[in-house]
Design a protein around this motif. Structure first.
Motif, PDB file in Angstrom:
ATOM      1  N   GLN A   1       0.830  -1.207   0.000  1.00  0.00           N
ATOM      2  CA  GLN A   1       0.000   0.000   0.000  1.00  0.00           C
ATOM      3  C   GLN A   1       0.867   1.261   0.000  1.00  0.00           C
ATOM      4  O   GLN A   1       0.379   2.355  -0.272  1.00  0.00           O
ATOM      5  CB  GLN A   1      -0.915   0.001   1.237  1.00  0.00           C
ATOM      6  N   GLY A   2       2.157   1.083   0.314  1.00  0.00           N
ATOM      7  CA  GLY A   2       3.084   2.210   0.331  1.00  0.00           C
ATOM      8  C   GLY A   2       3.650   2.559  -1.027  1.00  0.00           C
ATOM      9  O   GLY A   2       4.431   3.522  -1.147  1.00  0.00           O
ATOM     10  N   ARG A   3       3.292   1.793  -2.069  1.00  0.00           N
ATOM     11  CA  ARG A   3       3.747   2.152  -3.415  1.00  0.00           C
ATOM     12  C   ARG A   3       3.134   3.484  -3.839  1.00  0.00           C
ATOM     13  O   ARG A   3       2.091   3.889  -3.334  1.00  0.00           O
ATOM     14  CB  ARG A   3       3.350   1.056  -4.413  1.00  0.00           C
ATOM     15  N   GLU A   4       3.780   4.152  -4.783  1.00  0.00           N
ATOM     16  CA  GLU A   4       3.322   5.482  -5.197  1.00  0.00           C
ATOM     17  C   GLU A   4       3.157   5.562  -6.710  1.00  0.00           C
ATOM     18  O   GLU A   4       3.689   4.741  -7.460  1.00  0.00           O
ATOM     19  CB  GLU A   4       4.314   6.556  -4.730  1.00  0.00           C
ATOM     20  N   GLY A   5       2.429   6.612  -7.117  1.00  0.00           N
ATOM     21  CA  GLY A   5       2.339   6.955  -8.536  1.00  0.00           C
ATOM     22  C   GLY A   5       1.871   5.819  -9.416  1.00  0.00           C
ATOM     23  O   GLY A   5       0.942   5.083  -9.089  1.00  0.00           O
TER      24      GLY A   5
ATOM     25  N   LYS B   1      13.759  11.422 -12.319  1.00  0.00           N
ATOM     26  CA  LYS B   1      14.215  11.223 -10.936  1.00  0.00           C
ATOM     27  C   LYS B   1      13.064  10.765 -10.039  1.00  0.00           C
ATOM     28  O   LYS B   1      13.248   9.913  -9.171  1.00  0.00           O
ATOM     29  CB  LYS B   1      14.824  12.513 -10.397  1.00  0.00           C
ATOM     30  N   GLU B   2      11.870  11.347 -10.290  1.00  0.00           N
ATOM     31  CA  GLU B   2      10.701  10.947  -9.506  1.00  0.00           C
ATOM     32  C   GLU B   2      10.323   9.497  -9.815  1.00  0.00           C
ATOM     33  O   GLU B   2      10.022   8.700  -8.908  1.00  0.00           O
ATOM     34  CB  GLU B   2       9.521  11.871  -9.807  1.00  0.00           C
ATOM     35  N   ASP B   3      10.353   9.150 -11.115  1.00  0.00           N
ATOM     36  CA  ASP B   3      10.052   7.758 -11.497  1.00  0.00           C
ATOM     37  C   ASP B   3      11.069   6.797 -10.896  1.00  0.00           C
ATOM     38  O   ASP B   3      10.700   5.701 -10.436  1.00  0.00           O
ATOM     39  CB  ASP B   3      10.041   7.617 -13.020  1.00  0.00           C
ATOM     40  N   ILE B   4      12.336   7.203 -10.921  1.00  0.00           N
ATOM     41  CA  ILE B   4      13.389   6.353 -10.329  1.00  0.00           C
ATOM     42  C   ILE B   4      13.177   6.216  -8.829  1.00  0.00           C
ATOM     43  O   ILE B   4      13.343   5.136  -8.251  1.00  0.00           O
ATOM     44  CB  ILE B   4      14.779   6.933 -10.645  1.00  0.00           C
ATOM     45  N   ARG B   5      12.778   7.323  -8.184  1.00  0.00           N
ATOM     46  CA  ARG B   5      12.506   7.261  -6.747  1.00  0.00           C
ATOM     47  C   ARG B   5      11.354   6.299  -6.459  1.00  0.00           C
ATOM     48  O   ARG B   5      11.421   5.478  -5.537  1.00  0.00           O
ATOM     49  CB  ARG B   5      12.158   8.650  -6.221  1.00  0.00           C
TER      50      ARG B   5
ATOM     51  N   LYS C   1      10.347   3.837  -8.418  1.00  0.00           N
ATOM     52  CA  LYS C   1      10.793   2.473  -8.712  1.00  0.00           C
ATOM     53  C   LYS C   1      11.701   1.956  -7.600  1.00  0.00           C
ATOM     54  O   LYS C   1      11.632   0.778  -7.218  1.00  0.00           O
ATOM     55  CB  LYS C   1      11.531   2.438 -10.052  1.00  0.00           C
ATOM     56  N   THR C   2      12.545   2.821  -7.073  1.00  0.00           N
ATOM     57  CA  THR C   2      13.433   2.414  -5.978  1.00  0.00           C
ATOM     58  C   THR C   2      12.623   2.021  -4.754  1.00  0.00           C
ATOM     59  O   THR C   2      12.915   1.006  -4.086  1.00  0.00           O
ATOM     60  CB  THR C   2      14.398   3.565  -5.613  1.00  0.00           C
ATOM     61  N   LYS C   3      11.577   2.791  -4.462  1.00  0.00           N
ATOM     62  CA  LYS C   3      10.717   2.480  -3.326  1.00  0.00           C
ATOM     63  C   LYS C   3       9.954   1.184  -3.566  1.00  0.00           C
ATOM     64  O   LYS C   3       9.830   0.343  -2.665  1.00  0.00           O
ATOM     65  CB  LYS C   3       9.742   3.628  -3.081  1.00  0.00           C
ATOM     66  N   SER C   4       9.445   1.021  -4.791  1.00  0.00           N
ATOM     67  CA  SER C   4       8.720  -0.207  -5.122  1.00  0.00           C
ATOM     68  C   SER C   4       9.627  -1.421  -5.015  1.00  0.00           C
ATOM     69  O   SER C   4       9.214  -2.479  -4.525  1.00  0.00           O
ATOM     70  CB  SER C   4       8.130  -0.116  -6.533  1.00  0.00           C
TER      71      SER C   4
END
Length: 397
Positions: free
Chosen positions: A115-119, A368-372, A374-377
């Motif tokens: 549930q913490g995934r974004e975008g 950078k936002e997409d990478i962030r 993806k890094t979180k995911s």
């Protein structure tokens, strides 16, 4: 003389009467003694025969008791063994039920983590679908195990009930055998024999021989029925444990495979984004250089333009007929036009370059936002979910 004669007559008559009476009494006594001996001999024979018959019937009864005792005891041992086996299957069910608790917690935690995934990564993907399916499978398995465990507990209770009646029957028969053995060895010379009042009265609580044998037979049949039910239940339990284990393992593999695929996709996407960001960074550096060069070129055109403007301004001060449109004048005007056109062209390029730079910077920010994201995911799916799911172990199921 007459009196004397009469007295003598009466005396003889009395003697005869007494003799006759004595003879009758003697004959009667002889008959009575003979009859008494006959009755005594007859009753002795009847008593002896009756006592022997009772001994035989006691022996027969002891054999019957022993036979049924052995039959009941044999069934009791079988029931006892079945209870032991069913208790092991009960323990297996409890162990299986306990083995689902950690996977259930892991699956719930994975769903919470994700549930913490974004975008764009906050999607209802195959991992999500399989995790929700795993929750459903685990809950279904636990429901089946709980119902089967309840049936097992009830069957154990029924077996123990049958065991109780068998134990009681065996104990009663052992007591009856002991009593009849004691009765069988009693004889007329024993000192521990007595007369008891009312012992021949009918026993109101006594049962018929048919009821007696039916009682043990019914206990055996009931115990056998419960034993067969237990055997069938053990077969069901074995099938339930095997099938539910297969269901859990299959869905666990499905989740792991979809999670592995998702991690690979996310990792590849991050690598592509990172590579593209590097290119964008280079392009930004290049564009910033281009803008600096354009600004420098524009700045360099200002001095010649000022010279041309100054010349034209000064020549406009020529007196009288000297203010002619000579070739120098035409060339100066042409020079100004050319320099201004050059500056305009450079400014157009500068404007386009600055717009491009803004676009590149926006792309850089988005990348950078997409990478962030993806890094979180990747952290959620790989470092949290995959590592946590590695602790799931159904080997003790």
């Amino acid at each position: 003389a007459v009196v004397s004669m009469q007295s003598g007559h009466y005396g003889r008559e009395s003697n005869n009467k007494n003799y006759s009476s004595a003879e009758v009494e003697r004959a009667s006594a002889e008959r009575l003694q003979s009859e008494s001996k006959r009755v005594t001999d007859e009753t002795d024979e009847i008593t002896r025969f009756t006592q022997e018959d009772v001994n035989k019937k006691l022996t027969q009864r002891i054999r019957e008791l022993s036979f049924w005792k052995d039959e009941v005891h044999s069934q009791l041992q079988a029931v006892d063994n079945e209870i032991d086996m069913l208790l092991k299957f009960k323990a297996k069910l409890e162990s299986s039920l306990e083995a689902t608790e950690h996977p259930q917690s892991v699956t719930t935690s994975c769903l919470t983590y994700r549930q913490g995934r974004e975008g764009i990564d906050m999607v209802h993907d195959d991992v999500e679908i399989n995790l929700l399916k795993e929750v459903e499978v685990i809950e279904g398995v636990r429901s089946v195990l709980v119902r089967t465990l309840e049936q097992t507990i009830e069957q154990i209770r029924r077996l123990r009930s049958a065991k109780y009646f068998l134990q009681k029957d065996v104990a009663d028969k052992k007591a009856a055998i002991s009593i009849d053995n004691t009765c069988q060895i009693l004889n007329n010379k024993d000192s521990d024999i007595h007369l008891f009042e009312g012992v021949t009265q009918e026993l109101t609580s006594a049962v018929t021989p048919a009821d007696w044998s039916n009682y043990s037979d019914a206990n055996i049949k009931k115990a056998e029925c419960e034993k067969q039910a237990s055997v069938a239940l053990r077969s069901v339990i074995g099938g339930v444990v095997e099938q539910t284990c297969n269901d859990l393992l299959t869905q666990c593999r499905n989740v792991d495979l979809s999670l592995k695929k998702r991690v690979e996709e996310c990792s590849n996407a991050k690598e592509r984004l990172t590579s593209h960001l590097e290119q964008v960074d280079k392009e930004i550096d290049s564009m910033e250089g281009n803008i600096a060069r354009l600004k420098e070129a524009i700045e360099e055109k200002l001095a010649p333009l000022k010279v041309a403007h100054t010349r034209l301004a000064q020549r406009s001060q020529r007196p009288n007929v000297e203010l002619t449109r000579d070739p120098a004048q035409f060339q100066l005007v042409s020079e100004v036009n050319l320099i201004e056109q050059s500056i305009a062209a450079l400014e157009t390029q500068l404007e386009a370059s600055e717009a491009s730079l803004k676009g590149l910077i926006r792309n850089q920010i988005d990348l950078k936002e997409d990478i962030r994201i993806k890094t979180k995911s990747l952290h959620i799916d790989k470092d949290l979910c995959q590592d946590l799911r590695a602790t799931i172990d159904y080997s003790h199921y």
